[in-house]
Design an enzyme around this catalytic site. Structure first.
Site, short mmCIF file in Angstrom:
data_model
loop_
_atom_site.label_atom_id
_atom_site.label_comp_id
_atom_site.label_asym_id
_atom_site.label_seq_id
_atom_site.Cartn_x
_atom_site.Cartn_y
_atom_site.Cartn_z
N GLY A 47 9.21 21.86 34.28
CA GLY A 47 9.80 20.94 33.29
C GLY A 47 9.42 21.41 31.90
N ASP A 110 16.75 24.10 40.17
CA ASP A 110 16.25 22.80 40.62
C ASP A 110 14.81 22.92 41.14
OD1 ASP A 110 15.81 20.32 41.59
OD2 ASP A 110 17.34 20.42 43.18
N ALA A 111 13.88 22.39 40.35
CA ALA A 111 12.45 22.49 40.70
C ALA A 111 12.11 21.80 42.02
CB ALA A 111 11.60 21.87 39.59
N LEU A 138 8.15 16.96 35.03
CA LEU A 138 9.56 16.72 35.33
C LEU A 138 9.94 15.28 34.99
CD1 LEU A 138 10.41 18.19 38.85
CD2 LEU A 138 10.82 19.19 36.60
N ALA A 139 11.12 15.12 34.42
CA ALA A 139 11.73 13.80 34.30
C ALA A 139 13.16 14.01 34.74
CB ALA A 139 11.66 13.31 32.87
N TYR A 233 8.46 -1.40 32.94
CA TYR A 233 7.87 -0.07 33.14
C TYR A 233 6.75 -0.07 34.20
CZ TYR A 233 6.98 4.77 32.51
OH TYR A 233 6.87 6.10 32.79
N LEU A 269 6.92 8.26 23.58
CA LEU A 269 7.60 9.06 22.57
C LEU A 269 9.08 9.21 22.89
CD1 LEU A 269 5.09 11.94 21.92
CD2 LEU A 269 5.89 10.27 20.27
P1 NAI Z 1 12.15 15.40 29.07
O1 NAI Z 1 13.45 14.83 29.49
O2 NAI Z 1 12.00 15.80 27.64
O3 NAI Z 1 11.78 16.70 29.94
C1 NAI Z 1 12.09 16.83 31.29
C2 NAI Z 1 11.95 18.27 31.74
O4 NAI Z 1 12.21 18.33 33.15
C3 NAI Z 1 12.94 19.25 31.08
O5 NAI Z 1 12.30 20.50 30.88
C4 NAI Z 1 14.03 19.42 32.15
O6 NAI Z 1 14.73 20.65 32.09
C5 NAI Z 1 13.18 19.35 33.40
N1 NAI Z 1 13.92 18.98 34.60
C6 NAI Z 1 14.57 17.83 34.88
N2 NAI Z 1 15.10 17.87 36.14
C7 NAI Z 1 14.75 19.07 36.66
C8 NAI Z 1 14.97 19.72 37.91
N3 NAI Z 1 15.64 19.14 38.90
N4 NAI Z 1 14.48 20.97 38.07
C9 NAI Z 1 13.79 21.61 37.08
N5 NAI Z 1 13.53 21.03 35.89
C10 NAI Z 1 14.00 19.79 35.69
O7 NAI Z 1 11.06 14.34 29.49
P2 NAI Z 1 9.59 13.96 29.00
O8 NAI Z 1 9.67 12.65 28.32
O9 NAI Z 1 8.92 15.09 28.34
O10 NAI Z 1 8.90 13.67 30.41
C11 NAI Z 1 8.04 14.57 31.07
C12 NAI Z 1 7.01 13.76 31.83
O11 NAI Z 1 6.20 13.04 30.90
C13 NAI Z 1 7.62 12.72 32.78
O12 NAI Z 1 6.87 12.65 33.95
C14 NAI Z 1 7.47 11.43 31.97
O13 NAI Z 1 7.42 10.29 32.79
C15 NAI Z 1 6.14 11.69 31.30
N6 NAI Z 1 5.86 10.83 30.13
C16 NAI Z 1 6.79 10.64 29.13
C17 NAI Z 1 6.53 9.77 28.10
C18 NAI Z 1 7.52 9.51 27.01
O14 NAI Z 1 7.39 8.51 26.31
N7 NAI Z 1 8.48 10.36 26.81
C19 NAI Z 1 5.25 9.06 27.99
C20 NAI Z 1 4.30 9.43 29.01
C21 NAI Z 1 4.62 10.25 30.06
#
Ligand code: NAI
Length: 392
Positions: A47, A110-111, A138-139, A233, A269
Site C-alpha cells: 500500500g 492486487d496485494a 492497505l485501504a 468508526y 487525516l
Molecule cells: P490510502 O487510500 O491513501 O492508501 C491505500 C493504499 O493501498 C494505496 O497505496 C493503494 O494503492 C493501496 N491498495 C489498495 N487496494 C490495494 C490492493 N488490492 N492491492 C495493492 N494495493 C492496494 O489510505 P490511507 O488512509 O493511507 O490508509 C492506509 C492505512 O492507514 C489503512 O489501514 C487505514 O485504515 C490506516 N489509517 C488511516 C487513517 C486516516 O485518517 N487516513 C488514520 C489511521 C489509520
C-alpha cells in the site's frame, strides 16, 4: 494536456503528474530535514503509493537509506484519462530515489492475491535477499480470496442507526446524516477486507520463503478516534476489522519469535480512504483547526517521521499497555478533544468556516491529487502517460 481537478463529492477523478511530483518532493525534503535514523535497510511497503504507506516508503528510504519494494493498486493513464495519483506519486518516488542512489522497485497489482505475494518474494530474493521491515498500509474497498469469493468492506454501525452532524462536501453545508446498521454479511466482509487475515497471509508467506531477516519488524496502521465517532468508526464495522488487525499483531508475535509485529494507531487525516467515511470529514475539519491553532497539526509524513524517530526505532519502542504505538496521542489529548467537542456542538452552516478548517481540509484533498500546490504551473501541458521507471 492541461489537467484540471474534477471533483465529485469525496473523489477527484483526475490527478496532476507535476503536482503529485511536487507533493512527493516536499515529503522527501521534510524527511531529509529531520535527519537520519539507524533503522531498517530493506523495506517492503504494502500500500505504498498514497497516504500513510507513501509516507512510510519515503521515510524508510530517505531517513534510513533503505532499499524499498512498494506494492500498490493504481491505474496508469490511457492517454485521455489521467493516471491515479498513486501512479504519479510512484513515478516521482522512484525517480527521486534513483537520484539519491537508493534502490526502489514497485509492483502494481492486487496485494491480496498469491500471485503478487509470489512476485514480491521473487523480487526480494533476486535483489535484496531478505527484508528487515514490512509495512502493511492497505485501504481497499474489496478483496477477492483464493476461492474466488469477493468480499466488500462497508462503513456501517454494528448496533443502532447513528445520526449526527455531517459536512456536505458538495456545498460545505452542515447537514444531518444517518449511518445505517450493517446488514447480513457486511461486518464479515469488512473484517475480511480490512482485518488482519491478509497481513497474516503475507507474514506466513514471506516467513515461509525465508525472505525475512532475523528480528524483522512489521507494522500495520489502525485508527481509534474520539468517542463521538465510535458508533461509526471504532464500534462500527471498520472498527471491528481494526480490532481483528490488532489481534493479528498478537498472533504474529505468538507464532514467530523472530518477527516483531506492531500496530500503530495513527491520526485522522484526509486521504482517499478516509474522505469516503460519512460524518468523519466534519470531525477532520474541526480537528485540523484546533490542532493548527495549538501548533500540533501533522500530516502523513510528519506522523510517520515521528513514528520512526521517536516511537519505533528507539532503544525500546514506545507502546501503550496493549502494546500499540499511539501516534494519535496528540489528537486524543484532552486539550484537543475538549475544544473539538465544543466546536462540534456549536457548528452550523453559518459558522463552519470559522469553527473548522474547511479550507485546510479542501487544500489537503486537492493536494492529494496534485492540485493547488504553489509553484506548479497548472497552465502548462503535461504528459499524462509518464511511466513508473521499474515497471517500464
Ligand atoms: P490510502 O487510500 O491513501 O492508501 C491505500 C493504499 O493501498 C494505496 O497505496 C493503494 O494503492 C493501496 N491498495 C489498495 N487496494 C490495494 C490492493 N488490492 N492491492 C495493492 N494495493 C492496494 O489510505 P490511507 O488512509 O493511507 O490508509 C492506509 C492505512 O492507514 C489503512 O489501514 C487505514 O485504515 C490506516 N489509517 C488511516 C487513517 C486516516 O485518517 N487516513 C488514520 C489511521 C489509520
Amino acid at each position: 494536456m492541461i489537467v484540471e481537478p474534477k471533483v465529485r463529492e469525496f473523489i477527484c477523478t483526475t490527478a496532476h503528474p507535476t503536482g503529485c511530483y511536487e507533493n512527493v518532493k516536499r515529503q522527501i525534503a521534510y524527511v531529509k530535514d529531520k535527519g537520519t535514523i539507524e533503522g531498517p535497510k530493506r523495506v517492503l511497503v504494502i500500500g505504498a503509493s498514497t497516504g500513510y504507506g507513501l509516507a512510510s516508503r519515503i521515510t524508510a528510504a530517505f531517513a534510513c537509506q533503505a532499499s524499498t519494494i512498494g506494492v500498490m493498486f493504481e491505474k496508469p493513464s490511457n492517454g485521455k484519462r489521467t493516471a491515479t495519483p498513486g501512479w504519479y506519486n510512484t513515478v516521482a518516488f522512484e525517480k527521486e530515489a534513483e537520484k539519491n542512489g537508493l534502490y526502489a522497485k514497485s509492483i502494481n497489482g492486487d496485494a491480496f492475491s498469491l500471485e503478487v505475494k509470489e512476485k514480491v518474494i521473487e523480487m526480494i530474493k533476486e535483489d535484496l535477499g531478505q527484508v528487515d521491515m514490512v509495512i502493511y498500509s492497505l485501504a481497499a474497498p474489496r478483496r477477492t480470496t483464493a476461492d474466488g469469493t469477493v468480499w466488500a468492506s462497508s462503513l456501517k454501525t454494528t448496533g443502532e442507526a447513528f445520526t449526527e452532524k455531517s459536512l456536505d462536501l458538495r456545498n460545505n453545508t452542515i447537514v444531518t446524516k444517518t449511518v445505517e446498521p450493517a446488514k447480513d454479511g457486511e461486518l464479515e466482509g469488512t473484517i475480511k477486507v480490512m482485518g488482519g487475515e491478509d497481513w497474516m497471509d503475507w507474514m506466513d508467506t514471506l516467513h515461509g520463503a525465508g525472505v525475512l531477516s532475523e528480528n524483522a519488524v512489521t507494522v500495520a496502521y489502525s485508527y481509534i478516534g474520539p468517542k463521538l465517532t465510535y458508533p461509526i468508526y471504532y464500534d462500527g464495522t471498520i472498527g471491528q476489522a481494526k480490532r481483528h488487525l490488532t489481534k493479528t499483531a498478537e498472533k504474529i508475535n505468538e507464532k514467530y519469535s523472530d518477527i516483531k509485529a506492531y500496530i500503530s494507531v495513527n491520526k485522522a487525516l484526509v486521504t482517499q480512504a478516509s474522505a469516503a467515511i460519512p460524518i468523519v470529514p466534519l470531525y477532520f475539519a474541526i480537528l485540523y483547526k484546533v490542532m493548527k491553532v495549538q501548533g500540533t497539526h501533522e500530516g502523513c509524513i510528519e506522523q510517520i517521521s515521528r513514528l520512526f524517530h521517536e516511537k519505533l526505532f528507539v532503544e525500546k519502542p514506545v507502546t501503550d499497555e496493549q502494546g500499540r504505538i499511539r501516534m494519535d496521542d496528540w489528537e486524543l489529548s484532552d486539550e484537543v478533544q475538549d475544544k473539538v467537542m465544543e466546536c462540534w456542538k456549536n457548528v452550523t452552516t453559518e459558522n463552519v468556516a470559522e469553527l473548522s478548517d474547511i479550507d485546510g481540509y479542501w487544500q489537503d484533498f486537492y493536494q492529494m491529487f496534485g492540485f493547488h500546490l504553489d509553484g506548479v504551473d497548472y497552465a502548462k501541458d503535461v504528459d499524462l502517460e509518464v511511466a513508473i521507471p521499474s515497471l517500464e
